[in-house]
Structure formats: C-alpha cells, structure tokens
Design an enzyme around this catalytic site. Structure first.
Site, mmCIF file in Angstrom:
data_model
loop_
_atom_site.group_PDB
_atom_site.id
_atom_site.type_symbol
_atom_site.label_atom_id
_atom_site.label_comp_id
_atom_site.label_asym_id
_atom_site.label_seq_id
_atom_site.Cartn_x
_atom_site.Cartn_y
_atom_site.Cartn_z
ATOM 1 N N ARG A 134 14.627 -61.121 -65.172
ATOM 2 C CA ARG A 134 15.586 -60.552 -64.223
ATOM 3 C C ARG A 134 16.989 -60.544 -64.832
ATOM 4 N NH1 ARG A 134 18.345 -63.300 -59.838
ATOM 5 N NH2 ARG A 134 18.745 -61.923 -58.052
ATOM 6 N N ASP A 194 16.698 -57.309 -44.632
ATOM 7 C CA ASP A 194 16.042 -58.583 -44.319
ATOM 8 C C ASP A 194 16.124 -58.879 -42.821
ATOM 9 O OD1 ASP A 194 15.641 -59.684 -47.204
ATOM 10 O OD2 ASP A 194 17.748 -59.091 -47.123
ATOM 11 N N ARG A 197 13.597 -56.732 -41.015
ATOM 12 C CA ARG A 197 12.260 -57.322 -41.195
ATOM 13 C C ARG A 197 12.085 -58.538 -40.277
ATOM 14 N NH1 ARG A 197 12.797 -57.257 -47.643
ATOM 15 N NH2 ARG A 197 11.929 -55.209 -48.126
ATOM 16 N N HIS A 221 20.484 -61.491 -50.605
ATOM 17 C CA HIS A 221 19.397 -60.536 -50.370
ATOM 18 C C HIS A 221 18.335 -60.857 -51.412
ATOM 19 C CE1 HIS A 221 17.044 -57.031 -49.645
ATOM 20 N NE2 HIS A 221 17.377 -56.426 -50.772
#
Length: 360
Positions: A134, A194, A197, A221
């Site tokens: 990442r 988020d 959700r 996030h």
C-alpha cells in the site's frame, strides 16, 4: 367598512408582533452552536462546471452519476491518457439528448478544466510489480498528484477539490499541502460511505428503512474507522438506551460484528470485481448534490481536523461536517464516550504515521 378597518389593523399588527421583544421566531444564537465549529475562510459559491480527473472505473462512474442527476451541464473528463478521456467523453456526448443536453469535454493536459468550480481527483496508482504494498502505491500516487495538482489549482484557483484517490485521507492531506489549499475547499468523501454502510447494516437488522437510521462513522476511511454507536438513533430512540451492552462488553446480540462489516465492505466487492466504483461514485455524487443544493448536508467527510474532538496534530480524518456550496462550512464535534474518543485518537495516530511517511 368595519371589516376593512379590522383587516387593516391586522396587517399593521403582524410586523410589530414579529419584531416585539421576546416574540421573535428565531433566537439570536442557540447554545447548540457550540457544537458547530465554523471554518474561517469558507465562502459560498455555485457549481456550474465540474472536472473529473481520472477516466478509470471510478472516474467514469462518478461522471455518469453527475450527468444522470443533472448536477452539471459542463463536465470535463481529464486523463493523462487523452485517447481514453476522449472515448469516454464521446460515449457520453453521443447520448447527450438523454442527459439534458450536457456538454462533456475530454482533456489530456488540464487546459479544458480551466475555471472549474469543482475538481474531483480519482487518479492514482495501483499496487504492481515486485513491491505491491500500500505504501509503494501511495508514493506513486503522490508523484502523480505532485505533477497534476499545481496545474489544476492554477487553472481553477477558486475550485473546491474533492479527493477520491486512495488512500483518501492521506491523499487529501497531500493535496492540501501540494496545492496550498484551505481545508474547507479540499476534502475527501471519507467516512460518508462507511456511514451509509453502517446505517444500512443496522436498518437490515431492525427491518426499518436505512434513511431512518441516524448515526456516524468517523476517523479513517479504512481499518481504524470508528462507528459511533452512542449516537445511533431510530425514530428518536437511542439504540444504546434499549440494547444492553451495545457493540461492547458481553454484547449478547452481537452488534459488534457490524464494525468489521463496515470497514471490509469494499474489500468484499473488490475481491470479485477487482475494484469498487459504484458505491464510491454515488457517495461522491451525493456530496456534490449537497453542494448544489440550498442548505447543504451534514456528512462524515474528511479534512484537517486539528483542534477538534481532542485532535492536536494536523491530521485529515472524518467528522460530521456541513457541506454546502463552497465546501465545508462547519464541523460538528460529536459527544463521544471515553472508548470512542480513545478509538478516534488511535485512528488519528494511524493516519498521522502514514502522513509522515510521505515526507512532504
């Protein structure tokens, strides 16, 4: 004649009644204002021209939603691969009659983005080669942004920048520094997705419409996001008041499993598709729609939150914000439990470490 005189008396009395001491319909300032922290440089603006930077899956999906919702009549699709941007723009333009005659223009060098009111950044690098970490992808994205952002800011100095590029919080910090942009005009959709959700998962359990569930996810996030269970309510009923050990302690109803589902929702989609695009596109479009509307919207979006909710450093993360034309006008300081406050500060530390690794 008597009726006419009576009407005149009523007309003359109404303004006086509204202005009388103690009779005003609105108080000068509510004590609730203490929870709303204004961003000093904020100024309201309008949204006629939008540029989407990046013609990949996410950028194209955002362009599609903006056009379908009639949020702009002047859309620029910008990509370093001009032929790709040209093909996507042409595909939309050929159906312009179905899109309220919107004008969709391709761009490869940024020139056509001049005087944009909103610039949406989706461009970035994916993990590839031997180093698929990442961090490696993040540093490649930074190089892309270092080249693109100064040009975009110069061409559209008054634009609001919405950062979608991953990891969104850290990339927003980078864009603010690279572009020397004020935090109210450079933010990420952050935990807005988020939050949606979170509300959907709660609504599914309770068998109520998601729109009737109120609550927020804050912080990163990503993996360290913080669902704020203490603020969740349905029809004015705080879930914490009626459910024993809600998402903590013994948690007999196992509400805590939702925490993991919130942070891994995107991974579940990407595992099969290889990417996510529609949910984030709808999230971004919802924010732009709020900016186009009259009074805006409160959403958990991310910008530099130093000085808010106990955060001492310059860290980009999400808190509930009032988003309107011109960007973020206010940030709301949620009342958090000690556990939630600790998790928020831990999330801030995760992001601070990532920001420091950029060496900006």
């Amino acid at each position: 004649m008597a009726l006419r005189q009576q009407i005149l008396k009523m007309v003359n009395f109404l303004p006086t009644m509204g202005n009388s001491k103690g009779m005003s319909s609105k108080p000068d300032k509510s004590s609730f204002a203490k929870s709303m922290k204004p961003l000093k440089e904020f100024k309201r603006s309008r949204i006629p021209k939008i540029s989407v930077v990046g013609a990949g899956q996410v950028g194209t999906a955002i362009s599609c939603m903006l056009l379908l919702r009639n949020l702009t009549k002047n859309l620029v699709i910008l990509d370093i691969n001009y032929e790709l941007a040209k093909a996507e723009a042409l595909d939309f333009q050929q159906a312009s009659a179905f899109l309220n005659d919107a004008r969709v223009v391709p761009c490869g060098d940024g020139a056509n983005s001049k005087n944009s009111d909103v610039v949406i950044l989706t461009a970035g690098a994916r993990p590839s080669g031997k180093d698929r970490s990442r961090l490696a992808a993040m540093k490649k994205t930074i190089e892309i942004l270092k080249e693109a952002v100064p040009k975009l800011v110069k061409l559209s100095p008054n634009a609001t920048f919405i950062v979608i590029s991953n990891p969104a919080d850290v990339m927003t910090y980078a864009v603010q520094r690279i572009g020397k942009l004020p935090k109210h005009r450079c933010f990420t959709t952050g935990c807005h997705l988020d939050t949606v959700r979170f509300r959907n998962l709660i609504a599914d359990r309770l068998r109520v419409p998601p729109s009737q569930v109120h609550g927020y996810v804050i912080g990163e996030h990503g993996a360290s996001a913080v669902p704020v269970w203490s603020s969740v309510s349905i029809a004015g009923i705080r879930l914490n008041d009626v459910v024993k050990s809600l998402a903590c302690g013994d948690d007999p109803e196992n509400w805590a499993e939702i925490n993991g589902q919130v942070t891994t929702g995107g991974l579940a989609v990407a595992k099969t598709k290889g990417y996510t695009n529609w949910a984030v596109a709808l999230t971004c479009t919802d924010i732009v729609q709020a900016m186009c509307g009259g009074k805006g919207k409160v959403a958990s979006v991310g910008t530099d939150m130093q000085g808010l909710n106990g955060i001492k450093d310059h860290v980009v993360l999400s808190l509930p914000c009032l988003v309107t034309a011109g960007g973020i006008s206010h940030v709301f300081e949620l009342p958090l439990t000690d556990v939630e406050q600790g998790k928020l500060l831990a999330s801030a530390n995760v992001l601070l470490e990532a920001q420091c690794s950029l060496n900006l």
